[in-house]
Design an enzyme around this catalytic site. Structure first.
Site, PDB file in Angstrom:
ATOM      1  N   LYS A  36     -22.880 -61.244  44.127  1.00 42.27           N
ATOM      2  CA  LYS A  36     -21.707 -62.145  44.471  1.00 42.27           C
ATOM      3  C   LYS A  36     -21.458 -63.267  43.552  1.00 42.27           C
ATOM      4  O   LYS A  36     -20.275 -63.412  43.399  1.00 42.27           O
ATOM      5  CB  LYS A  36     -22.146 -62.303  45.961  1.00 42.27           C
ATOM      6  CG  LYS A  36     -23.278 -63.597  45.997  1.00 42.27           C
ATOM      7  CD  LYS A  36     -23.555 -63.873  47.522  1.00 42.27           C
ATOM      8  CE  LYS A  36     -24.679 -64.974  47.556  1.00 42.27           C
ATOM      9  NZ  LYS A  36     -25.483 -64.984  48.904  1.00 42.27           N
ATOM     10  N   ARG A 130     -29.245 -70.375  59.247  1.00 41.04           N
ATOM     11  CA  ARG A 130     -27.768 -69.893  58.779  1.00 41.04           C
ATOM     12  C   ARG A 130     -27.902 -68.755  59.738  1.00 41.04           C
ATOM     13  O   ARG A 130     -27.929 -68.557  60.853  1.00 41.04           O
ATOM     14  CB  ARG A 130     -27.545 -69.495  57.306  1.00 41.04           C
ATOM     15  CG  ARG A 130     -26.337 -69.455  56.849  1.00 41.04           C
ATOM     16  CD  ARG A 130     -26.257 -69.124  55.169  1.00 41.04           C
ATOM     17  NE  ARG A 130     -26.601 -67.716  55.117  1.00 41.04           N
ATOM     18  CZ  ARG A 130     -26.593 -67.369  53.563  1.00 41.04           C
ATOM     19  NH1 ARG A 130     -26.062 -67.820  52.460  1.00 41.04           N
ATOM     20  NH2 ARG A 130     -26.966 -65.880  53.572  1.00 41.04           N
TER      21      ARG A 130
HETATM   22  C1  LIG Z   1     -26.563 -64.754  48.476  1.00 40.12           C
HETATM   23  C2  LIG Z   1     -27.554 -64.036  49.207  1.00 40.12           C
HETATM   24  C3  LIG Z   1     -28.723 -63.577  48.629  1.00 40.12           C
HETATM   25  C4  LIG Z   1     -29.425 -63.732  47.292  1.00 40.12           C
HETATM   26  O1  LIG Z   1     -29.833 -65.157  47.078  1.00 40.12           O
HETATM   27  P1  LIG Z   1     -30.259 -65.607  45.445  1.00 40.12           P
HETATM   28  O2  LIG Z   1     -30.724 -66.989  45.987  1.00 40.12           O
HETATM   29  O3  LIG Z   1     -29.202 -65.495  44.637  1.00 40.12           O
HETATM   30  O4  LIG Z   1     -31.353 -64.915  45.219  1.00 40.12           O
HETATM   31  C5  LIG Z   1     -29.603 -62.655  49.371  1.00 40.12           C
HETATM   32  N1  LIG Z   1     -29.437 -62.504  50.900  1.00 40.12           N
HETATM   33  C6  LIG Z   1     -28.285 -63.136  51.233  1.00 40.12           C
HETATM   34  C7  LIG Z   1     -27.969 -62.813  52.810  1.00 40.12           C
HETATM   35  C8  LIG Z   1     -27.353 -63.673  50.700  1.00 40.12           C
HETATM   36  O5  LIG Z   1     -26.197 -64.133  51.152  1.00 40.12           O
END
Ligand SMILES: *Cc1c(COP(=O)(O)O)cnc(C)c1O
Length: 352
Positions: A36, A130
């Site tokens: 992302k 979250r």
């Molecule tokens: C963005 C995201 C991740 C990855 O997080 P990082 O800190 O970039 O490794 C993993 N799981 C979910 C649900 C996310 O939204």
């Protein structure tokens, strides 16, 4: 070369991904690269992929579409559920992460319509506040999910250190692992994926003797920027400079450090304060808040960021050696990466 530009070192990204995948695989944890922050950019995602990569995860369907169009052949995981686009979710994603029973029902109906089996991972609330199903509601949720013909429950997940800053420590991870055991016993099923988190799980992994049932992590930032995310410490043997932001100096002059005149609000409604450093060498760089948040930039030694407006960055140049037309390069953090990738003004330059 155009500026400002983001210099993207694909080799370094690939080396980070390889190193992390080897590190975690050694103890039975598969990693899912998360795309992302780079908007599903196919060239960058290709560099994140290893021989054993089965899935790529992204929070947006647009990004998944972009990866498919760009020839990425992995399976896709949708990280953020999208109840309004359940049909498209079933079409584009092989797996989605879910926390609401209505959404799961809708996915099941959409999958039935196109005669597909859509796979789901149920996210559990472990305290970060979250996304997540409250553990007390989880068993009823699973009970119903298992009755749906066109859905397959393939795992559970949790996400910490994102909103509440809650650490994925031994206790949390043990609880999460135990939860998967309980589910498997109670429902007599096997969970293929027990996905315990993200780049913030690095310290836990290094310190724990007990991985338990955990067999999966979803990693974005640590692959891209080479850091864990509880304290943003560099991970040994990883590159922290796979991305650099480069911009041009458009003014370099000796000037006073205190503005001359009656002070009122700046361009962003703040009342600015200034430290008197006497006359000094000041640079203006053609980069601003419209490109990246100034706080996300880390300039080279002996350059100090003083402030920024929409498209001018002001720097104190202690090297006194930088001229108009020179370029300055910055290391960036996650916020900077996100903004630079998203900005149409920042040219993307790939180094293979
Ligand atoms: C963005 C995201 C991740 C990855 O997080 P990082 O800190 O970039 O490794 C993993 N799981 C979910 C649900 C996310 O939204």
């Amino acid at each position: 070369m155009p500026s400002p530009r983001l210099e993207i070192n694909l080799k370094k990204i690939n080396e980070n991904s390889t190193a992390l995948s080897q590190l975690y695989n050694k103890r039975g944890i598969q990693i899912i690269p998360v795309s992302k922050a780079v908007l599903g950019n196919p060239r960058i995602v290709q560099a994140m992929i290893q021989a054993d990569t089965r899935y790529i995860a992204d929070s947006r369907l647009e990004n998944i579409q972009r990866m498919k169009d760009g020839g990425i052949k992995s399976k896709f995981v949708l990280l953020r559920s999208c109840p309004g686009a359940a049909e498209l979710t079933v079409k584009l994603a092989d797996i989605s992460l879910n926390t609401e029973i209505q959404t799961v029902r809708k996915l099941s109906r959409c999958a039935a319509k196109v005669n597909k089996i859509h796979q789901v991972i149920l996210m559990v609330e472990m305290g970060d506040l979250r996304e997540g199903i409250m553990p007390t509601d989880l068993f009823d949720f699973i009970d119903e999910t298992l009755t749906m013909d066109h859905l397959e429950l393939i795992g559970i997940g949790c996400n910490l250190a994102c909103y509440g800053g809650v650490k994925p420590n031994k206790k949390k991870m043990h609880c999460f692992s135990e939860l998967s055991t309980k589910i498997e016993r109670q429902f007599k099923i096997q969970l293929q994926i027990v996905s315990a988190g993200n780049s913030a799980n690095y310290d836990w992994f290094r310190q724990t003797q007990q991985i338990g049932k955990i067999n999966n992590l979803r990693l974005g930032e640590s692959i891209l920027l080479g850091r864990e995310t509880l304290k943003r410490k560099p991970i040994p043997n990883l590159h922290t400079d796979a991305f650099k932001l480069v911009a041009e100096v458009i003014e370099s002059k000796r000037k006073p450090s205190i503005p001359d005149g009656e002070i009122s609000q700046d361009a962003f409604g703040n009342l600015p304060v200034f430290k008197d450093r006497g006359d000094h060498q000041r640079l203006i760089v053609a980069l601003g808040r419209q490109d990246v948040p100034p706080s996300s930039l880390n300039p080279q030694d002996r350059l100090e960021l003083l402030g920024a407006s929409s498209d001018h960055l002001i720097i104190d140049d202690k090297t006194e050696s930088i001229d108009v037309g020179d370029e300055i390069s910055f290391e960036i953090n996650y916020g900077g990466l996100l903004a630079a990738m998203t900005s149409p003004y920042v040219y993307k330059h790939y180094i293979a």
